[in-house]
Each structure stands twice: as C-alpha cells, then as structure tokens.
Design a protein around this motif. Structure first.
Motif, PDB file in Angstrom:
ATOM      1  N   PHE A 285      13.415   4.635 -13.341  1.00  0.00           N
ATOM      2  CA  PHE A 285      12.478   4.078 -12.364  1.00  0.00           C
ATOM      3  C   PHE A 285      12.426   4.899 -11.075  1.00  0.00           C
TER       4      PHE A 285
ATOM      5  N   GLN B  71       6.850   3.546  -6.537  1.00  0.00           N
ATOM      6  CA  GLN B  71       6.069   2.571  -7.296  1.00  0.00           C
ATOM      7  C   GLN B  71       6.502   2.635  -8.762  1.00  0.00           C
TER       8      GLN B  71
ATOM      9  N   ILE C 201       7.225   2.048 -12.605  1.00  0.00           N
ATOM     10  CA  ILE C 201       6.653   1.315 -13.740  1.00  0.00           C
ATOM     11  C   ILE C 201       7.421   1.725 -14.997  1.00  0.00           C
TER      12      ILE C 201
ATOM     13  N   THR D 135       5.891  -3.540 -13.846  1.00  0.00           N
ATOM     14  CA  THR D 135       6.547  -3.116 -12.615  1.00  0.00           C
ATOM     15  C   THR D 135       7.827  -3.933 -12.451  1.00  0.00           C
TER      16      THR D 135
ATOM     17  N   GLU E  93       8.583  -6.263  -9.467  1.00  0.00           N
ATOM     18  CA  GLU E  93       7.850  -7.527  -9.398  1.00  0.00           C
ATOM     19  C   GLU E  93       8.384  -8.525 -10.408  1.00  0.00           C
TER      20      GLU E  93
END
Length: 128
Positions: free
Chosen positions: A32, A39, A41, A78, A81
């Motif tokens: 990651f 950012q 993913i 993600t 999140e």
C-alpha cells in the motif's frame, strides 16, 4: 503467499462448491506504500491471488490460472476506508485437473471485483 501477510481470514464457510469468507487487509502492508503513495488501493493482481489462495487452502490442491473469461474491477478497494472484505467463490471441478470458478469481492456491501475463469491443478515437475 499473501495470506497472513497482506490479509488474514476472519471467518470462512465452506460447503461443496461454495466458499464464503471475510478477510481483513493489513493496512500497513508494504504494497500500500507503493500502490499508490498517499492514496493506497488494493492491486487487482492481489485480488486474484487472494481468490486463488483461499480456494487452494480449502480444496487442498495447488492451482494455476488457465483462463480468465471475465475480470471486472467495479470499485477501488481502499484499505484506509475499509479493510474488511467479503470474498465469495463458487467452483466446480470440470475435469481431473480443471476447476471452473466464479468469484467476487465486496467492500461495504459494494461489489468491487468479479472473476470468472478456470484454474487447473498445478503439476510439479518430478525430481530427476
């Protein structure tokens, strides 16, 4: 390969032809940091690898991808999140070495990834 490194299995139900599992991504995993910095993913190759590893673990067979009929990335995963995913795998052994697979990955009830294809038993070369 990725099991217990990139992700851990929280729960798993296996009945003939169907595997339903909940996994937790390790948000501090090195992948990651590179995919993508700032950012993160989950890479698509990792999604396919997780499906393969879970299937191998449950049917006790080493597999390799033979054919990918459908690979669809519908939503980005993600991990910052939501690092909890649901993986559903339906499989059918079509021949002595081929397994027909339909699989999906969901995050927060959203369908993120779909796969339809064939894995075959991996035949290791004999030692000479």
């Amino acid at each position: 390969m990725l099991l217990n490194s990139l992700y851990t299995i929280i729960s798993l139900e296996h009945s003939p032809g169907l595997i339903i599992t909940d996994i937790e991504l390790k948000i501090n995993h090195e992948i990651f940091k590179a995919h993508f910095p700032g950012q993160p993913i989950l890479p698509g190759a990792c999604m396919l690898q997780m499906i393969k590893e879970i299937l191998q673990k449950e049917i006790f067979v080493s597999l390799q991808l033979k054919k990918a009929g459908v690979i669809k990335f519908l939503e980005m995963i993600t991990p910052m999140e939501n690092n909890l995913l649901e993986i559903n795998i339906t499989y059918q052994q079509e021949s002595a070495i081929n397994f027909r697979i339909n699989a999906s990955i969901k995050s927060l009830e959203k369908l993120c990834f779909k796969f339809n294809g064939t894995f075959e038993k991996r035949i290791l070369p004999e030692n000479k």
